[in-house]
Each structure stands twice: as C-alpha cells, then as structure tokens.
Design an enzyme around this catalytic site. Sequence first.
Site, PDB file in Angstrom:
ATOM      1  N   SER A  17     -67.381   9.937 -56.109  1.00  0.00           N
ATOM      2  CA  SER A  17     -68.686  10.250 -56.701  1.00  0.00           C
ATOM      3  C   SER A  17     -69.850   9.945 -55.748  1.00  0.00           C
ATOM      4  O   SER A  17     -69.903   8.882 -55.129  1.00  0.00           O
ATOM      5  CB  SER A  17     -68.881   9.452 -57.995  1.00  0.00           C
ATOM      6  OG  SER A  17     -70.199   9.653 -58.474  1.00  0.00           O
ATOM      7  N   LYS A  68     -66.612  12.976 -70.926  1.00  0.00           N
ATOM      8  CA  LYS A  68     -67.881  13.480 -71.484  1.00  0.00           C
ATOM      9  C   LYS A  68     -67.782  13.757 -72.993  1.00  0.00           C
ATOM     10  O   LYS A  68     -68.716  13.497 -73.732  1.00  0.00           O
ATOM     11  CB  LYS A  68     -68.308  14.759 -70.758  1.00  0.00           C
ATOM     12  CG  LYS A  68     -68.855  14.496 -69.368  1.00  0.00           C
ATOM     13  CD  LYS A  68     -69.328  15.776 -68.709  1.00  0.00           C
ATOM     14  CE  LYS A  68     -69.728  15.480 -67.276  1.00  0.00           C
ATOM     15  NZ  LYS A  68     -70.146  16.658 -66.548  1.00  0.00           N
ATOM     16  N   GLY A 133     -65.851  20.336 -70.306  1.00  0.00           N
ATOM     17  CA  GLY A 133     -67.123  19.628 -70.491  1.00  0.00           C
ATOM     18  C   GLY A 133     -68.255  20.222 -69.677  1.00  0.00           C
ATOM     19  O   GLY A 133     -69.389  20.341 -70.167  1.00  0.00           O
ATOM     20  N   ASN A 154     -61.575  31.524 -69.878  1.00  0.00           N
ATOM     21  CA  ASN A 154     -60.802  30.311 -69.605  1.00  0.00           C
ATOM     22  C   ASN A 154     -59.316  30.603 -69.648  1.00  0.00           C
ATOM     23  O   ASN A 154     -58.874  31.487 -70.377  1.00  0.00           O
ATOM     24  CB  ASN A 154     -61.157  29.230 -70.638  1.00  0.00           C
ATOM     25  CG  ASN A 154     -60.672  27.861 -70.214  1.00  0.00           C
ATOM     26  OD1 ASN A 154     -60.831  27.480 -69.048  1.00  0.00           O
ATOM     27  ND2 ASN A 154     -60.073  27.114 -71.127  1.00  0.00           N
ATOM     28  N   THR A 156     -57.082  28.795 -70.974  1.00  0.00           N
ATOM     29  CA  THR A 156     -56.736  28.664 -72.394  1.00  0.00           C
ATOM     30  C   THR A 156     -57.841  29.405 -73.161  1.00  0.00           C
ATOM     31  O   THR A 156     -58.925  28.851 -73.397  1.00  0.00           O
ATOM     32  CB  THR A 156     -56.705  27.172 -72.796  1.00  0.00           C
ATOM     33  OG1 THR A 156     -55.939  26.467 -71.821  1.00  0.00           O
ATOM     34  CG2 THR A 156     -56.129  26.964 -74.176  1.00  0.00           C
ATOM     35  N   TYR A 220     -68.179  20.409 -55.273  1.00  0.00           N
ATOM     36  CA  TYR A 220     -68.767  20.321 -53.937  1.00  0.00           C
ATOM     37  C   TYR A 220     -67.868  19.432 -53.104  1.00  0.00           C
ATOM     38  O   TYR A 220     -67.045  18.681 -53.646  1.00  0.00           O
ATOM     39  CB  TYR A 220     -70.189  19.713 -54.011  1.00  0.00           C
ATOM     40  CG  TYR A 220     -70.174  18.412 -54.769  1.00  0.00           C
ATOM     41  CD1 TYR A 220     -70.337  18.402 -56.145  1.00  0.00           C
ATOM     42  CD2 TYR A 220     -69.916  17.208 -54.121  1.00  0.00           C
ATOM     43  CE1 TYR A 220     -70.255  17.217 -56.856  1.00  0.00           C
ATOM     44  CE2 TYR A 220     -69.834  16.019 -54.833  1.00  0.00           C
ATOM     45  CZ  TYR A 220     -70.006  16.029 -56.191  1.00  0.00           C
ATOM     46  OH  TYR A 220     -69.902  14.860 -56.891  1.00  0.00           O
TER      47      TYR A 220
HETATM   48  P1  NDP Z   1     -62.696  19.457 -67.781  1.00  0.00           P
HETATM   49  O1  NDP Z   1     -61.454  18.695 -67.475  1.00  0.00           O
HETATM   50  O2  NDP Z   1     -63.460  19.168 -69.030  1.00  0.00           O
HETATM   51  O3  NDP Z   1     -62.364  21.043 -67.819  1.00  0.00           O
HETATM   52  C1  NDP Z   1     -61.588  21.636 -66.809  1.00  0.00           C
HETATM   53  C2  NDP Z   1     -61.631  23.156 -66.950  1.00  0.00           C
HETATM   54  O4  NDP Z   1     -60.997  23.709 -65.785  1.00  0.00           O
HETATM   55  C3  NDP Z   1     -60.870  23.705 -68.159  1.00  0.00           C
HETATM   56  O5  NDP Z   1     -61.529  24.864 -68.595  1.00  0.00           O
HETATM   57  C4  NDP Z   1     -59.493  24.038 -67.540  1.00  0.00           C
HETATM   58  O6  NDP Z   1     -58.804  25.055 -68.228  1.00  0.00           O
HETATM   59  C5  NDP Z   1     -59.914  24.556 -66.188  1.00  0.00           C
HETATM   60  N1  NDP Z   1     -58.894  24.453 -65.127  1.00  0.00           N
HETATM   61  C6  NDP Z   1     -58.368  23.327 -64.603  1.00  0.00           C
HETATM   62  N2  NDP Z   1     -57.519  23.633 -63.595  1.00  0.00           N
HETATM   63  C7  NDP Z   1     -57.529  24.984 -63.480  1.00  0.00           C
HETATM   64  C8  NDP Z   1     -56.857  25.914 -62.620  1.00  0.00           C
HETATM   65  N3  NDP Z   1     -56.018  25.488 -61.664  1.00  0.00           N
HETATM   66  N4  NDP Z   1     -57.101  27.240 -62.774  1.00  0.00           N
HETATM   67  C9  NDP Z   1     -57.966  27.675 -63.741  1.00  0.00           C
HETATM   68  N5  NDP Z   1     -58.614  26.845 -64.588  1.00  0.00           N
HETATM   69  C10 NDP Z   1     -58.404  25.510 -64.454  1.00  0.00           C
HETATM   70  O7  NDP Z   1     -63.608  19.271 -66.482  1.00  0.00           O
HETATM   71  P2  NDP Z   1     -65.200  19.456 -66.388  1.00  0.00           P
HETATM   72  O8  NDP Z   1     -65.535  20.669 -67.178  1.00  0.00           O
HETATM   73  O9  NDP Z   1     -65.886  18.180 -66.734  1.00  0.00           O
HETATM   74  O10 NDP Z   1     -65.426  19.706 -64.796  1.00  0.00           O
HETATM   75  C11 NDP Z   1     -65.086  20.951 -64.188  1.00  0.00           C
HETATM   76  C12 NDP Z   1     -65.574  20.960 -62.737  1.00  0.00           C
HETATM   77  O11 NDP Z   1     -66.995  20.960 -62.668  1.00  0.00           O
HETATM   78  C13 NDP Z   1     -65.109  19.771 -61.898  1.00  0.00           C
HETATM   79  O12 NDP Z   1     -64.704  20.258 -60.632  1.00  0.00           O
HETATM   80  C14 NDP Z   1     -66.349  18.911 -61.749  1.00  0.00           C
HETATM   81  O13 NDP Z   1     -66.348  18.166 -60.554  1.00  0.00           O
HETATM   82  C15 NDP Z   1     -67.435  19.967 -61.732  1.00  0.00           C
HETATM   83  N6  NDP Z   1     -68.747  19.451 -62.183  1.00  0.00           N
HETATM   84  C16 NDP Z   1     -69.789  19.440 -61.300  1.00  0.00           C
HETATM   85  C17 NDP Z   1     -71.046  18.999 -61.675  1.00  0.00           C
HETATM   86  C18 NDP Z   1     -72.166  19.005 -60.694  1.00  0.00           C
HETATM   87  O14 NDP Z   1     -73.216  18.405 -60.970  1.00  0.00           O
HETATM   88  N7  NDP Z   1     -72.049  19.677 -59.570  1.00  0.00           N
HETATM   89  C19 NDP Z   1     -71.302  18.504 -63.040  1.00  0.00           C
HETATM   90  C20 NDP Z   1     -70.153  18.593 -63.909  1.00  0.00           C
HETATM   91  C21 NDP Z   1     -68.921  19.023 -63.480  1.00  0.00           C
HETATM   92  P3  NDP Z   1     -57.876  24.738 -69.533  1.00  0.00           P
HETATM   93  O15 NDP Z   1     -58.842  24.563 -70.676  1.00  0.00           O
HETATM   94  O16 NDP Z   1     -57.025  25.933 -69.645  1.00  0.00           O
HETATM   95  O17 NDP Z   1     -57.126  23.458 -69.209  1.00  0.00           O
END
Ligand code: NDP
Length: 284
Positions: A17, A68, A133, A154, A156, A220
């Site tokens: 982080s 979150k 999230g 998505n 899912t 990033y």
């Molecule tokens: P979550 O764990 O809540 O959600 C993950 C999501 O990614 C789900 O929709 C999941 O799908 C999908 N997913 C995971 N792996 C894959 C894959 N290999 N192929 C396709 N879909 C995939 O995580 P967050 O939503 O909290 O975070 C998501 C990303 O956003 C992270 O990389 C995080 O670092 C980044 N982020 C960046 C921020 C910034 O300020 N720059 C702020 C917040 C987040 P399924 O539902 O099917 O499991």
Amino acid sequence: MVIPDHYAVMGNPIAHSKSPQIHTMFAYQTNQNLIYTPILVEVGKFEEAITVFHNQGGKGLNITIPFKNQAWSLMDKCSSEAQRAKAVNTIAIKEDGSLFGYNTDGIGLVRDLTQNHGKRISGQRLLLLGAGGAASGVIEALLSEKPSHLAVINRTSAKAIELAARFSPFGTIIGGGHELLENNSFDLIINATASSLHGEVPQLPPRILNPNSWVYDMMYGNESTAFIKWGQIQGAEHCLDGLGMLVEQAAESFFIWRKIRPNTAPIITQLRLKQRDRLLTIGE
Ligand code: NDP
C-alpha cells in the site's frame, strides 16, 4: 510535545500500500500533526482490529481489500454514497467513539479522469469491468457525470446484474456477463477487477475499442499492468493506471478527517518519479 493523531489503513495484503506514504506527504504539505500506519488484518479479525485501533485512540481509517463491504456493515452511520455502494473505504472515529463510514473511491476516480487527465465522461459509452468493492464504489460518481450509458460486466454476471439494478435510478446502466459485449464498442473501459493483481486481463472480444478509446486500470504498479499492456496493443488513445485515483481518493479521506484539502498534483508527480527511479534501479 503534542501527541500526533493516529490514522491507518487496514487490509490484507497491505505491504504494497502507498497510502502511508501519500498521507505522510499530505500531512507534511498541510502542516498537520499526524501519523499514518499500515495494519495487516487477518481475515476474520477485522471487527476486533477496529475495536483495538479505536481503544488506542485512533482517529480514522482507510479500508482496502478485502474488508470494504464488512466495514460498511459495521458502521454506526454512513454517507449516502457509502450506503448505496455497500462499501466503506474511509472511517472517521467520532469523539463519542461512533464510526462514520464514507466511500471516496468514486470521487477519486472521477477527479483523476476529468481534472488530472481532462477526460470528458458526459455522453460517452462506458464499460466497467468487475463488480466487487471498487466497482460498486465508483458507479454513482460515474453516472453523475451523465455518460450515454454504463455497462457493468463481471465474471460472475449475477453480481453485475444486481449492481445495475441498484444504481438504475442514477442513470442508464446495464449489467451482465461478457455476452453483453458482442458487437459493442466503448469510449472508456475501466478495469475494476483484481485480474491485474495476477497479471491477467479479463476476456474481451476484438473491436471493443475504437481509435479514440481510453482504457483505465484501477490497479497501479511500478510497471505497466497487464490491462494497460492490453490497451496499448489494442491501440487505445490513452492507457492510464490507478495511481491518480489512489491519490485523489486519499485526498478526499484527508479532507474528511482534517478539513483541509491537500494539493494532489505535486504528490502524484513525486510518486511517478519514485516509480521511475525504482524501475531504473531494477533495470541496472
Ligand atoms: P474485490 O475483491 O471486491 O473484487 C474483485 C473483482 O475482480 C470481482 O468482480 C471479481 O470477479 C473480479 N476478478 C478477480 N480476478 C479476476 C480475473 N482473473 N478475471 C476477471 N475478473 C476477476 O476487489 P476490489 O473491487 O476491492 O478491487 C479491485 C481492484 O481495484 C484491485 O486491483 C484494487 O487494487 C483496485 N483498486 C484501486 C483503487 C485506487 O485508488 N486506484 C481503489 C480501489 C480498488 P468475481 O465477482 O467473479 O469474483
């Protein structure tokens, strides 16, 4: 000596982080007496970790993967954005010990796109990949910019369909699985999946971009993410990572806690220079 106020970011993993670095720079820039630390929280021990932090006099928290949604369920009160997103990334601990939850991801993304990069969102065809999230936190802010429509896709699909239904009062939004993408192209594709964490790219059909399309990865890193590389190969006009969003959402959290708004531009520049130096060092 006046004891500094304590803030922290909780998540798992947390070592990567940049939030401690960013908030320390904000504090220095705005002359605030505070410390900001990373806290690794075991899955299943999140509620306990908040109680401990609170009992030690902590003033505020940022919350990241994977807590979150759980954070939202633990708040005494939430902002309307956090309530609708069912996701909290910022907690203010009030004098009486009550917890107030906010979600600053949406404002962070929109500020980065529109103010830092000059991207117009109104009238544009938007695609948001992911329904976790991060995705739920940015939909309302994106719709408030009046895109022509927003598609949420998505792996899912049920989760994307639920998000589209939840946010339909705020604009034109559809949700589903990858079948929705056939024969469609978009002006801006935002990756809010965690796929780049594993060096993967969500499956996307060809011709989904036109020569003026932009791609944005919320993830990033020191090197281009897999999604950014995909965008470059596909010929996107601009390929942006989520560092600017990270700084902008942090600035909004800082404002909530300290009632002072840091100047984000020099902080983003400094972080980019550090990224470049690290790459040069690794390359040597
Ligand atoms: P979550 O764990 O809540 O959600 C993950 C999501 O990614 C789900 O929709 C999941 O799908 C999908 N997913 C995971 N792996 C894959 C894959 N290999 N192929 C396709 N879909 C995939 O995580 P967050 O939503 O909290 O975070 C998501 C990303 O956003 C992270 O990389 C995080 O670092 C980044 N982020 C960046 C921020 C910034 O300020 N720059 C702020 C917040 C987040 P399924 O539902 O099917 O499991």
